[in-house]
Design an enzyme around this catalytic site. Structure first.
Site, short mmCIF file in Angstrom:
data_model
loop_
_atom_site.label_atom_id
_atom_site.label_comp_id
_atom_site.label_asym_id
_atom_site.label_seq_id
_atom_site.Cartn_x
_atom_site.Cartn_y
_atom_site.Cartn_z
N GLY A 17 0.92 -1.01 -0.05
CA GLY A 17 0.02 -0.04 0.03
C GLY A 17 0.74 1.11 -0.05
N ASP A 74 1.69 11.91 -8.88
CA ASP A 74 2.02 13.28 -8.72
C ASP A 74 0.75 14.20 -9.51
OD1 ASP A 74 4.45 12.83 -7.64
OD2 ASP A 74 5.65 13.25 -9.34
N GLU A 96 -4.56 7.46 -2.68
CA GLU A 96 -3.28 8.11 -3.65
C GLU A 96 -2.34 8.48 -2.77
OE1 GLU A 96 -4.33 10.08 -7.22
OE2 GLU A 96 -6.05 8.97 -7.30
N GLU A 145 0.52 10.69 5.66
CA GLU A 145 2.07 10.36 6.22
C GLU A 145 2.88 10.33 5.01
OE1 GLU A 145 -0.81 9.11 7.42
OE2 GLU A 145 -0.96 10.16 9.10
N ARG A 183 -2.54 13.10 -7.50
CA ARG A 183 -2.88 13.70 -6.18
C ARG A 183 -3.31 15.31 -6.45
NH1 ARG A 183 2.75 10.95 -4.19
NH2 ARG A 183 1.84 9.07 -3.66
N1 CAA Z 1 8.69 10.69 -10.47
C1 CAA Z 1 9.46 10.16 -11.03
N2 CAA Z 1 10.28 9.42 -10.49
C2 CAA Z 1 10.28 9.39 -8.87
C3 CAA Z 1 9.14 9.82 -8.25
C4 CAA Z 1 8.42 10.78 -9.07
N3 CAA Z 1 7.33 11.35 -8.35
N4 CAA Z 1 9.21 9.49 -6.94
C5 CAA Z 1 10.27 8.48 -6.85
N5 CAA Z 1 10.76 8.41 -8.00
C6 CAA Z 1 11.96 7.81 -8.16
C7 CAA Z 1 13.16 8.14 -7.55
O1 CAA Z 1 13.93 9.23 -8.07
C8 CAA Z 1 14.19 6.89 -7.27
O2 CAA Z 1 14.73 6.76 -8.48
P1 CAA Z 1 16.50 6.31 -8.42
O3 CAA Z 1 16.35 5.21 -7.62
O4 CAA Z 1 16.90 6.37 -9.94
O5 CAA Z 1 16.99 7.51 -7.82
C9 CAA Z 1 13.12 6.07 -7.49
O6 CAA Z 1 11.90 6.29 -8.24
C10 CAA Z 1 12.67 5.26 -6.01
O7 CAA Z 1 12.38 6.62 -5.12
P2 CAA Z 1 12.17 6.47 -3.62
O8 CAA Z 1 13.50 5.72 -3.14
O9 CAA Z 1 11.67 7.55 -3.00
O10 CAA Z 1 11.26 5.29 -3.39
P3 CAA Z 1 10.61 4.58 -2.04
O11 CAA Z 1 10.25 3.11 -2.25
O12 CAA Z 1 11.10 5.08 -0.92
O13 CAA Z 1 9.01 5.16 -2.09
C11 CAA Z 1 7.15 6.52 -1.48
C12 CAA Z 1 8.60 6.12 -1.97
C13 CAA Z 1 6.98 7.98 -1.80
C14 CAA Z 1 6.79 5.88 -0.22
C15 CAA Z 1 6.24 5.77 -2.60
O14 CAA Z 1 6.18 4.33 -2.29
C16 CAA Z 1 4.67 6.04 -2.51
O15 CAA Z 1 4.37 7.35 -3.02
N6 CAA Z 1 3.87 5.26 -1.72
C17 CAA Z 1 2.34 5.58 -1.61
C18 CAA Z 1 1.79 4.78 -2.63
C19 CAA Z 1 0.34 5.35 -3.04
O16 CAA Z 1 0.22 6.57 -3.09
N7 CAA Z 1 -0.67 4.42 -3.38
C20 CAA Z 1 -1.91 5.00 -3.81
C21 CAA Z 1 -2.42 3.81 -4.73
S1 CAA Z 1 -3.30 4.32 -5.82
C22 CAA Z 1 -4.95 4.77 -5.36
O17 CAA Z 1 -4.95 4.92 -4.13
C23 CAA Z 1 -5.99 4.72 -6.47
C24 CAA Z 1 -7.28 4.74 -6.19
O18 CAA Z 1 -7.66 3.58 -6.32
C25 CAA Z 1 -8.08 6.00 -5.76
#
Ligand code: CAA
Length: 380
Positions: free
Chosen positions: A131, A240, A363, A367, A243
């Site tokens: 999630g 992005d 989304e 947190e 949201r």
């Molecule tokens: N754009 C482009 N690249 C991105 C990015 C972005 N916004 N965010 C991260 N990246 C890239 C990073 O640059 C990194 O690249 P490199 O390894 O080449 O440097 C890579 O992705 C990994 O990034 P992180 O180390 O930041 O990744 P992480 O595993 O620590 O996760 C997180 C980051 C922000 C916690 C992410 O997992 C996240 O957003 N989690 C929440 C998921 C979410 O929003 N789920 C909702 C599901 S959809 C939904 O709810 C739909 C519905 O039905 C309404």
């Protein structure tokens, strides 16, 4: 800095406001109570090109910008928060990545009919154990000749019960971590694509979501979106944009709560005068209006950055974080203005509280938004 909407954005606002007044507000309470998907309203919104607001006209969309998109989602959600998220998922989570990463052939098959609203899309990232930690995908896609075999499950898939295709994320190389995730365009009538019954939830009851199971589900290799291993970045950059849609949905919910509380305060009398004459109520309304404006400015800022083609992860996260928490505060204050009536199913105040709550969760939870914002702040 220009705080005024341009002519096209104002036109979109007016069109959606009138549509909400005519086709959403009179039905939203019943749809919520009956958990009824607003199929007719979605069809009419498709005729207004609102299923692909920011998709270029050549691909079946309205060809507007992302500020117009935010304005449209706010107005539609002001009428019915469920309809707002149905639209938001099709626009930002489905059409947007196909437009950005799809080949011309993929756009013809998987974008045009969806932007036109002839078909509906959904987004499959979330899993029972992935999630907030979106990189922990367990669903696998294994290349077998000219197709991929997909196995695993997704849950909380908004539009899942009715969608015609899904932008699906799956592991193609487990050893590579988040760089082993790939994105696929999967028609929902593919063999091995199995939907569970719609989930029962607290709010946005007319927007249906469900779990989806993939049992050796075969997808042609040409349905890979982007390259192998690009999936995580596609998912993150798509969110992005998504949201901004959820921030706009939160704005719409808060507006509904605020406007109804204001009207009620002008009518309802206590101690010999309308409660709007009591400073306690005036201060609540003042705080609600201020927070609404602040959230809208953040949301439009994120949309403007998306339109400028620059990275807007932090701006979108700020907009979603503030707007969603604002919507809960505003909806709760509105319920308080209504007093006992606010707790009654005969009024909409309690629905707005229930509808607002999910915007702090899907989304990316509040947190997760704070993580995204602070990651940007701490970079050198
Ligand atoms: N754009 C482009 N690249 C991105 C990015 C972005 N916004 N965010 C991260 N990246 C890239 C990073 O640059 C990194 O690249 P490199 O390894 O080449 O440097 C890579 O992705 C990994 O990034 P992180 O180390 O930041 O990744 P992480 O595993 O620590 O996760 C997180 C980051 C922000 C916690 C992410 O997992 C996240 O957003 N989690 C929440 C998921 C979410 O929003 N789920 C909702 C599901 S959809 C939904 O709810 C739909 C519905 O039905 C309404």
């Amino acid at each position: 800095m220009d705080f005024e909407l341009n002519e096209l954005q104002r036109h979109t606002q007016q069109l959606c406001r009138e549509f909400a007044a005519r086709e959403l507000i009179p039905h939203a309470r019943a749809w919520d109570e009956e958990h009824r998907f607003p199929a007719e309203a979605v069809k009419h919104l498709a005729e207004l090109a609102l299923l692909g607001v920011a998709v270029p006209e050549q691909y079946g969309g309205a060809g507007l910008d992302n500020v117009a998109y935010a304005v449209a989602i706010e107005e539609i959600s002001r009428g019915c928060a469920s309809t707002g998220v149905i639209l938001s998922v099709n626009n930002s989570l489905y059409c947007d990545p196909v437009l950005k990463y799809g080949t011309e052939e993929q756009k013809q098959a998987f974008l045009v009919p969806f932007a036109r609203g002839e078909k509906l899309g959904c987004f499959g990232l979330t899993e029972p154990e992935a999630g907030s930690d979106a990189a922990a995908q367990k669903t696998t896609a294994v290349r077998k000749g000219d197709s991929y075999a997909i196995n695993g499950s997704k849950n909380w898939i908004t539009n899942g019960p009715v969608a015609d295709a899904i932008v699906l994320f799956a592991m193609t190389n487990r050893e590579a971590g988040n760089k082993g995730i790939s994105a696929f365009l999967v028609p929902t009538d593919s063999p091995g694509f199995i939907r569970a019954k719609p989930d029962r939830k607290m709010g946005i009851c007319a927007a249906h979501c469900c779990s989806i199971f993939f049992e050796d589900c075969r997808v042609p290799a040409k349905n890979l979106l982007g390259g192998e291993g690009d999936g995580f970045k596609i998912a993150m950059s798509t969110l992005d944009g998504g949201r901004i849609g959820i921030a706009a949905q939160a704005l719409g919910i808060a507006r509904a709560a605020f406007e109804e509380a204001r009207s009620y305060a002008l009518e309802r009398k206590t101690f010999g005068q309308p409660i709007a004459q009591h400073q306690a109520i005036q201060f609540m309304l003042a705080d609600m209006a201020t927070e609404l404006d602040a959230a809208r400015l953040l949301t439009h800022q994120a949309a403007l950055r998306k339109d400028a083609g620059v990275r807007h992860s932090a701006e979108s996260a700020m907009a979603k974080l503030y707007a969603s928490e604002m919507a809960s505060r505003v909806a709760n204050k509105a319920l308080q203005v209504f007093g006992g009536q606010g707790y009654s199913k005969e009024f909409d105040a309690e629905r707005h509280v229930r509808d607002a709550r999910i915007t702090e969760i899907y989304e990316g939870t509040s947190e997760i938004q704070r993580l995204v914002i602070s990651a940007g702040l701490l970079k050198d």
